[in-house]
Design an enzyme around this catalytic site. Structure first.
Site, PDB file in Angstrom:
ATOM      1  CB  CYS A 140     -22.384 -18.880 -33.565  1.00  0.00           C
ATOM      2  SG  CYS A 140     -21.861 -20.451 -33.152  1.00  0.00           S
ATOM      3  CG  ASP A 157     -17.612 -13.117 -31.260  1.00  0.00           C
ATOM      4  OD1 ASP A 157     -18.594 -13.763 -31.647  1.00  0.00           O
ATOM      5  OD2 ASP A 157     -17.005 -13.109 -30.205  1.00  0.00           O
ATOM      6  CG  HIS A 159     -20.710 -16.114 -30.330  1.00  0.00           C
ATOM      7  ND1 HIS A 159     -19.638 -16.123 -30.845  1.00  0.00           N
ATOM      8  CD2 HIS A 159     -21.197 -17.376 -30.198  1.00  0.00           C
ATOM      9  CE1 HIS A 159     -19.521 -17.493 -31.441  1.00  0.00           C
ATOM     10  NE2 HIS A 159     -20.312 -18.119 -31.035  1.00  0.00           N
TER      11      HIS A 159
END
Length: 418
Positions: free
Chosen positions: A95, A303, A305
């Site tokens: 990430c 993000d 993820h």
């Protein structure tokens, strides 16, 4: 309240962050499309995204367009094995590497397309846009691929598949940019909470002597090329090449111990208001995010993820790009949830841009209501060792040695206090 943030399994302490287990539960692209996201808030407070101000009551479509136009690099699966025998997915560990890609991707967009460029789904892309995306495709020969970042990180003491902190990914991006002969960026990682103007001007105008004047008009004194790109090899205007190498300034910082010191919050917000802003890479325990702005007390972020299949470019080198743009309302989280280890980024395409950035930073340091996050100084402070002191020549191996001299793990940054 935070949005687009998901449980990520077991964690271990690493680089001042908590790393995520490889078998962590991660949202997939298919489920993402059916997830319910809260719409952007109806508020009279200004919305700031990478130096642009918006009105949430009147410009909601513009906010979504700007957010969607940012490059979104997320977890991928089924790409060629890193190093030939390594991971074929970065789910659970990549990430921060993806956030590093996003902040550098924004710099490349500003460099080649401009900050006002917008992505329109289904529209024939510009050649520069296709070239930018190809630099991040998940394969070993792309400049800024997950493969290159992971393998270059070995030189920073990180095993392939190991979690990075913001400082480490900044150092790796600096090294990788030296091979990008198309963009010819000057990437500077400012250590010790200090941005040294003299260092940056030497980096961006390396043909100037110590006093800031040009070398003699001899062939041997003139710059022959950048990043291994010899004169004539790159299709950029000659006048652009001899004035200023576009600057990507990354500033790793620690703004507290376990939580962000509230004294820095207003200063951090002001960074998103600067026209040179590239945003911030950081996050919160368990997950890294790429922060691009704020509204009220909420940070706006992308993000990484979400696990998506690896993408293969078409034969004409264009890339199917829908999955590289986040097409739902912007993710938000309260600023107090931010982990104190961050790296702030800025892009200065010209020397005037950099001078303007310096002026704005100095004004910010003179205003009340916030604590400066870093120092801006004209020349190198005596407590910081210089290249002359270390007696290093500017070849690549010595650059490695210099970075290791300065580099400290993220949890070892000097803590700024009132």
């Amino acid at each position: 309240m935070a949005f687009c943030s998901f449980p990520l399994g077991f964690t271990t302490k690493q680089d001042g962050w908590k790393t995520v287990g490889m078998d962590a539960a991660t949202l997939t692209y298919d489920t993402l499309r059916f997830e319910v996201f809260e719409d952007f808030p109806e508020t009279s407070e200004p919305v700031w995204i990478l130096g642009k101000q918006f009105n949430a009551l009147k410009e909601k479509d513009d906010i979504l367009s700007d957010y969607t136009s940012r490059l979104w690099f997320s977890y991928r699966k089924n790409f060629p094995a890193i190093g030939g025998t390594g991971p074929t997915s970065d789910t659970g560990w990549g990430c921060m590497l993806r956030c590093g890609q996003m902040i550098l991707g924004e710099a490349l967009v500003c460099r080649h397309l401009g900050r006002d460029w917008r992505w329109n789904k289904g529209q024939e892309p510009r050649e520069e846009y296709a070239s930018i995306l190809n630099a991040f495709i998940d394969k070993k020969d792309s400049y800024y691929s997950i493969h290159q970042i992971a393998q270059m990180g070995v030189g920073e003491g990180k095993s392939i598949g190991e979690w990075y902190g913001p400082n480490t990914v900044a150092q790796v991006l600096k090294k990788l940019a030296t091979f990008d002969s198309w963009s010819r960026l000057a990437v500077h990682v400012a250590m010790d909470n200090a941005v040294v103007i003299e260092e940056i001007k030497r980096l961006c105008m390396p043909w100037l002597d110590y006093g800031g004047s040009a070398f003699a008009d001899s062939a041997e004194g003139a710059p022959q090329g950048f990043n291994g790109c010899h004169q004539g090899a790159c299709a950029l205007a000659e006048e652009e090449a001899v004035i200023w190498k576009p600057l990507v300034l990354l500033i790793p910082l620690r703004l507290g111990l376990s939580d962000i010191n509230e004294a820095y919050i207003e200063t951090l917000k002001q960074c998103f208001m600067l026209p040179q802003s590239l945003g911030v890479i950081g996050g919160k325990p368990n997950s890294a995010h790429y922060f691009i702005g704020y509204v009220g007390e909420q940070l706006i972020y992308l993000d990484p993820h979400t696990t998506q299949p690896a993408v293969e470019p078409y034969e004409d080198a264009h890339v199917p790009d829908d999955s590289y743009h986040c097409q739902h309302p912007p993710c938000r989280m309260h600023i107090c949830e931010l982990d104190p280890s961050i790296a702030a980024g800025f892009f200065c395409k010209t020397e005037d841009d950099f001078d303007d950035w310096c002026m704005r930073i100095r004004k910010m340091s003179c205003t009340r209501g916030g604590l400066p996050m870093f120092e801006l100084v004209d020349s190198q402070p005596c407590h910081i060792a210089s290249m002359d002191v270390l007696n290093l020549t500017p070849d690549f191996s010595d650059s490695d040695r210099l970075e290791r001299f300065f580099d400290s793990e993220d949890e070892e940054f000097e803590i700024l206090s009132l």
